[in-house]
Write an enzyme that holds these catalytic residues in place. Structure first.
Site, PDB file in Angstrom:
ATOM      1  N   GLU A  58       0.841  -1.185   0.000  1.00 24.94           N
ATOM      2  CA  GLU A  58       0.000   0.000   0.000  1.00 24.94           C
ATOM      3  C   GLU A  58       0.884   1.245   0.000  1.00 24.94           C
ATOM      4  O   GLU A  58       1.851   1.319   0.737  1.00 24.94           O
ATOM      5  CB  GLU A  58      -0.874  -0.039   1.267  1.00 24.94           C
ATOM      6  CG  GLU A  58      -1.965   0.976   1.273  1.00 24.94           C
ATOM      7  CD  GLU A  58      -2.678   1.037  -0.058  1.00 24.94           C
ATOM      8  OE1 GLU A  58      -3.326   0.060  -0.444  1.00 24.94           O
ATOM      9  OE2 GLU A  58      -2.557   2.079  -0.749  1.00 24.94           O
TER      10      GLU A  58
ATOM     11  N   CYS B  56       6.284   5.882   8.296  1.00 23.92           N
ATOM     12  CA  CYS B  56       6.848   5.101   7.189  1.00 23.92           C
ATOM     13  C   CYS B  56       8.310   5.392   6.892  1.00 23.92           C
ATOM     14  O   CYS B  56       9.149   4.500   6.991  1.00 23.92           O
ATOM     15  CB  CYS B  56       6.026   5.324   5.932  1.00 23.92           C
ATOM     16  SG  CYS B  56       4.393   4.612   6.050  1.00 23.92           S
TER      17      CYS B  56
ATOM     18  N   GLY C 288       9.312  12.747   8.923  1.00 18.69           N
ATOM     19  CA  GLY C 288       8.893  11.943  10.078  1.00 18.69           C
ATOM     20  C   GLY C 288       7.816  10.983   9.626  1.00 18.69           C
ATOM     21  O   GLY C 288       7.743  10.627   8.456  1.00 18.69           O
TER      22      GLY C 288
ATOM     23  N   GLU D 230      -0.610   9.457   4.631  1.00 19.44           N
ATOM     24  CA  GLU D 230      -1.509   9.859   5.702  1.00 19.44           C
ATOM     25  C   GLU D 230      -2.110  11.217   5.365  1.00 19.44           C
ATOM     26  O   GLU D 230      -1.434  12.082   4.813  1.00 19.44           O
ATOM     27  CB  GLU D 230      -0.765   9.939   7.034  1.00 19.44           C
ATOM     28  CG  GLU D 230      -0.528   8.575   7.621  1.00 19.44           C
ATOM     29  CD  GLU D 230       0.099   8.632   8.995  1.00 19.44           C
ATOM     30  OE1 GLU D 230      -0.185   9.571   9.753  1.00 19.44           O
ATOM     31  OE2 GLU D 230       0.888   7.727   9.300  1.00 19.44           O
TER      32      GLU D 230
ATOM     33  N   LYS E 151       7.830  -1.360  -2.630  1.00 25.34           N
ATOM     34  CA  LYS E 151       7.356  -0.480  -1.556  1.00 25.34           C
ATOM     35  C   LYS E 151       8.539   0.180  -0.822  1.00 25.34           C
ATOM     36  O   LYS E 151       8.563   1.400  -0.597  1.00 25.34           O
ATOM     37  CB  LYS E 151       6.505  -1.302  -0.591  1.00 25.34           C
ATOM     38  CG  LYS E 151       6.230  -0.688   0.744  1.00 25.34           C
ATOM     39  CD  LYS E 151       5.185   0.385   0.667  1.00 25.34           C
ATOM     40  CE  LYS E 151       5.075   1.099   2.016  1.00 25.34           C
ATOM     41  NZ  LYS E 151       3.955   1.964   2.134  1.00 25.34           N
TER      42      LYS E 151
ATOM     43  N   LYS F 218      11.071   4.489   9.588  1.00 26.86           N
ATOM     44  CA  LYS F 218      11.052   3.047   9.864  1.00 26.86           C
ATOM     45  C   LYS F 218      11.490   2.230   8.640  1.00 26.86           C
ATOM     46  O   LYS F 218      12.271   1.283   8.756  1.00 26.86           O
ATOM     47  CB  LYS F 218       9.607   2.690  10.256  1.00 26.86           C
ATOM     48  CG  LYS F 218       9.354   1.255  10.529  1.00 26.86           C
ATOM     49  CD  LYS F 218       7.887   1.050  10.860  1.00 26.86           C
ATOM     50  CE  LYS F 218       7.369  -0.069  10.007  1.00 26.86           C
ATOM     51  NZ  LYS F 218       5.967  -0.274   9.973  1.00 26.86           N
TER      52      LYS F 218
HETATM   53  C1  UDX Z   1       4.878   8.305   2.799  1.00 30.31           C
HETATM   54  C2  UDX Z   1       4.835   8.027   1.283  1.00 30.31           C
HETATM   55  O1  UDX Z   1       4.661   9.269   0.590  1.00 30.31           O
HETATM   56  C3  UDX Z   1       3.716   7.043   0.956  1.00 30.31           C
HETATM   57  O2  UDX Z   1       3.762   6.719  -0.418  1.00 30.31           O
HETATM   58  C4  UDX Z   1       3.918   5.777   1.794  1.00 30.31           C
HETATM   59  O3  UDX Z   1       2.875   4.847   1.573  1.00 30.31           O
HETATM   60  C5  UDX Z   1       4.002   6.114   3.263  1.00 30.31           C
HETATM   61  O4  UDX Z   1       5.028   7.080   3.495  1.00 30.31           O
HETATM   62  P1  UDX Z   1       3.476   9.790   4.500  1.00 30.31           P
HETATM   63  O5  UDX Z   1       4.438   9.324   5.545  1.00 30.31           O
HETATM   64  O6  UDX Z   1       2.023   9.791   4.813  1.00 30.31           O
HETATM   65  O7  UDX Z   1       3.659   8.933   3.153  1.00 30.31           O
HETATM   66  O8  UDX Z   1       3.836  11.305   4.138  1.00 30.31           O
HETATM   67  P2  UDX Z   1       4.630  12.145   3.066  1.00 30.31           P
HETATM   68  O9  UDX Z   1       3.707  13.210   2.584  1.00 30.31           O
HETATM   69  O10 UDX Z   1       5.339  11.357   2.055  1.00 30.31           O
HETATM   70  O11 UDX Z   1       5.688  12.880   4.026  1.00 30.31           O
HETATM   71  C6  UDX Z   1       6.582  12.139   4.841  1.00 30.31           C
HETATM   72  C7  UDX Z   1       7.436  13.068   5.654  1.00 30.31           C
HETATM   73  O12 UDX Z   1       8.400  13.710   4.831  1.00 30.31           O
HETATM   74  C8  UDX Z   1       6.673  14.209   6.347  1.00 30.31           C
HETATM   75  O13 UDX Z   1       7.217  14.394   7.642  1.00 30.31           O
HETATM   76  C9  UDX Z   1       6.963  15.408   5.470  1.00 30.31           C
HETATM   77  O14 UDX Z   1       6.868  16.622   6.180  1.00 30.31           O
HETATM   78  C10 UDX Z   1       8.389  15.103   5.089  1.00 30.31           C
HETATM   79  N1  UDX Z   1       8.879  15.789   3.898  1.00 30.31           N
HETATM   80  C11 UDX Z   1       8.310  15.602   2.684  1.00 30.31           C
HETATM   81  C12 UDX Z   1      10.001  16.600   4.023  1.00 30.31           C
HETATM   82  O15 UDX Z   1      10.542  16.764   5.125  1.00 30.31           O
HETATM   83  N2  UDX Z   1      10.493  17.216   2.925  1.00 30.31           N
HETATM   84  C13 UDX Z   1       9.962  17.061   1.713  1.00 30.31           C
HETATM   85  O16 UDX Z   1      10.508  17.623   0.777  1.00 30.31           O
HETATM   86  C14 UDX Z   1       8.827  16.232   1.572  1.00 30.31           C
END
Ligand code: UDX
Length: 451
Positions: free
Chosen positions: A155, A277, A274, A159, A208, A280
């Protein structure tokens, strides 16, 4: 098609509700009676846009039910999705819940008459489904893969956008060990019209991890460049990246004009990634590589850079305040990203802990994550505020740690006017320097020499 889903976390619940919305009959099984009861009242225990409405709809249509009984879930089901948690344990994933789920399903399979496909949806390191899960299922059921189906269907939901991502995915990956699971996966997703790719289960698992690790790598790489731009002064990393992204390999020029891929609006220099996902998954793949004798230096650096990145905020504050001791700092945003109440591995909490260590008095706001942040921060002395605007005047500095839309109001002239030459650290690049003529605007990856 009847589907059983084991686990009602972000992945299990969003998958279950969305599959029901597409016409399947879904039974979600969880071990917590309070969660089962609230789901059946159409009250999800996780904060996710659109989920309460969709849950209410599928319950009313009698396509979704939550239960404590695995038997109720498995009876008559063609597929069971294992969507239990895989928490991080010393840089590896803890498979105890996946193992338990496989044991229970295997035991049920022993006497089951109807064919069932077991599909792993939890994020598990490459090789887990075709070794650990397969072995447990075969041992407890006394049957071989082929007599039941075994697949892996990762998946990719984000979030805060999870329902939308499930309904309109970039692609669907079918990891299959046999023909039964392939046929079931095709049937399960028949009404989705997007790219679908069929591979073996360990490739599906690797897709993934590779996806998340490469996104995290880009974030840390851009943040490292941002830190260098800051040290040198008079270079704005944002302008640098605009220039870089005009390379045709990032943004192709077609007959219709320049294509601006989404990654360009996703990658924003800041205080680090953070969530449940990226941290970890990068750790787990690095550790897996080391188990195979590879040092995995790139992924280690991605983690190292990210670990230190929240401290850039403290550094920025120190660059214009003699001492942070006793100073009141208002931190806007606690969630690891906007539109969620999730604070796991949130950069904001690391910023707060460092500020407290410096002796600052921290006030913190978040539209959704205060409760979770309180639990996570424990004894750490923080004054949580439900409305940030009234406390603005009492703060000596403001830090924007999460890009919630709500904080856009900070740049409204009548609010910005109250900033009174205080430092504003925009750790998520929400604003432009010219939005704050009345404040000291600071951001990661930009230090004008003339300031
Ligand atoms: C991520 C993946 O995008 C998704 O495909 C996977 O299934 C799960 O992990 P998510 O953790 O929900 O999704 O959030 P995402 O929007 O990707 O952001 C992850 C983290 O990276 C956030 O803390 C965000 O603030 C940070 N981020 C993102 C940065 O610090 N800099 C960036 O340029 C982009």
């Amino acid at each position: 098609m009847k589907i059983c889903v084991l686990g009602t976390g972000y992945v299990g619940l969003v998958s279950g509700v969305s599959l029901a919305a597409k016409g399947h009959n879904v039974v979600c099984v969880d071990v917590r009676p309070d969660i089962v009861a609230s789901l059946n009242r159409a009250q999800p225990h996780i904060h996710e846009a659109g989920l309460p409405e969709l849950l209410g709809k599928v319950i009313a249509e009698r396509r979704f039910v939550a239960t404590l009984s695995l038997e109720e879930g498995l009876t008559g089901a063609e597929a069971v999705l294992i969507a239990v948690g895989t928490p991080s344990l010393d840089g590896r994933i803890d498979l105890q819940y996946v193992r338990r789920a496989a044991e229970q399903i295997g035991t049920w399979l022993k006497t089951a008459g109807t064919p069932l496909s077991v599909l792993v949806k939890s994020t598990v390191v490459p090789g887990t489904t075709d070794t650990v899960v397969r072995a447990i299922l075969e041992e407890t059921s006394g049957k071989k893969v082929g007599e039941f189906g075994l697949g892996m269907n990762p998946e990719f939901l984000r979030e805060g956008n999870a329902v939308e991502d499930f309904m309109n995915p970039d692609r669907i990956v079918f990891g299959c060990e046999d023909e039964i699971s392939q046929a079931v996966l095709e049937k399960l997703y028949a009404s989705w019209h997007c790219d679908k790719i069929t591979v073996n289960t360990r490739t599906a698992e690797m897709i993934k991890y590779a996806n998340n690790c490469l996104l995290a790598t880009q974030i840390s790489a851009v943040n490292e460049l941002a830190n260098l731009c800051f040290e040198m002064g008079d270079i704005d990393v944002q302008e640098v990246m605009q220039g870089v992204h005009l390379d045709r390999r990032w943004s192709p020029v077609t007959e219709g004009g320049r294509v601006r891929p989404d990654i360009l609006s996703y990658l924003i220099p800041g205080c680090g990634f953070g969530g449940s996902c990226f941290p970890k998954d990068v750790q787990a793949l690095r550790t897996l590589g080391r188990d195979y004798g590879l040092p995995m230096p790139v992924l280690q650096s991605v983690l190292d850079i990210n670990e230190l990145q929240p401290l850039q905020v403290v550094r920025l504050l120190k660059s214009c305040m003699d001492s942070l001791d006793g100073r009141k700092i208002l931190v806007l945003g606690l969630a690891f990203k906007p539109d969620t109440d999730d604070v796991r591995e949130s950069a904001s909490l690391r910023i707060i802990r460092s500020l407290v260590q410096e002796g600052s008095e921290v006030m913190a706001h978040d539209p959704a994550a205060i409760l979770n942040a309180k639990k996570e921060l424990g004894e750490c002395p923080v004054q949580f505020v439900n409305d940030w605007k009234p406390v603005l005047n009492g703060a000596d500095a403001v830090v924007i740690a999460t890009r919630w839309n709500d904080y856009g109001a900070l740049a409204r002239p009548e609010i910005a006017a109250r900033l009174d030459d205080k430092p504003v650290v925009d750790a998520r690049r929400m604003f432009r320097p010219e939005d704050f003529s009345n404040a000291i605007y600071l951001t990661i990856g930009r230090r004008p020499l003339k300031d």
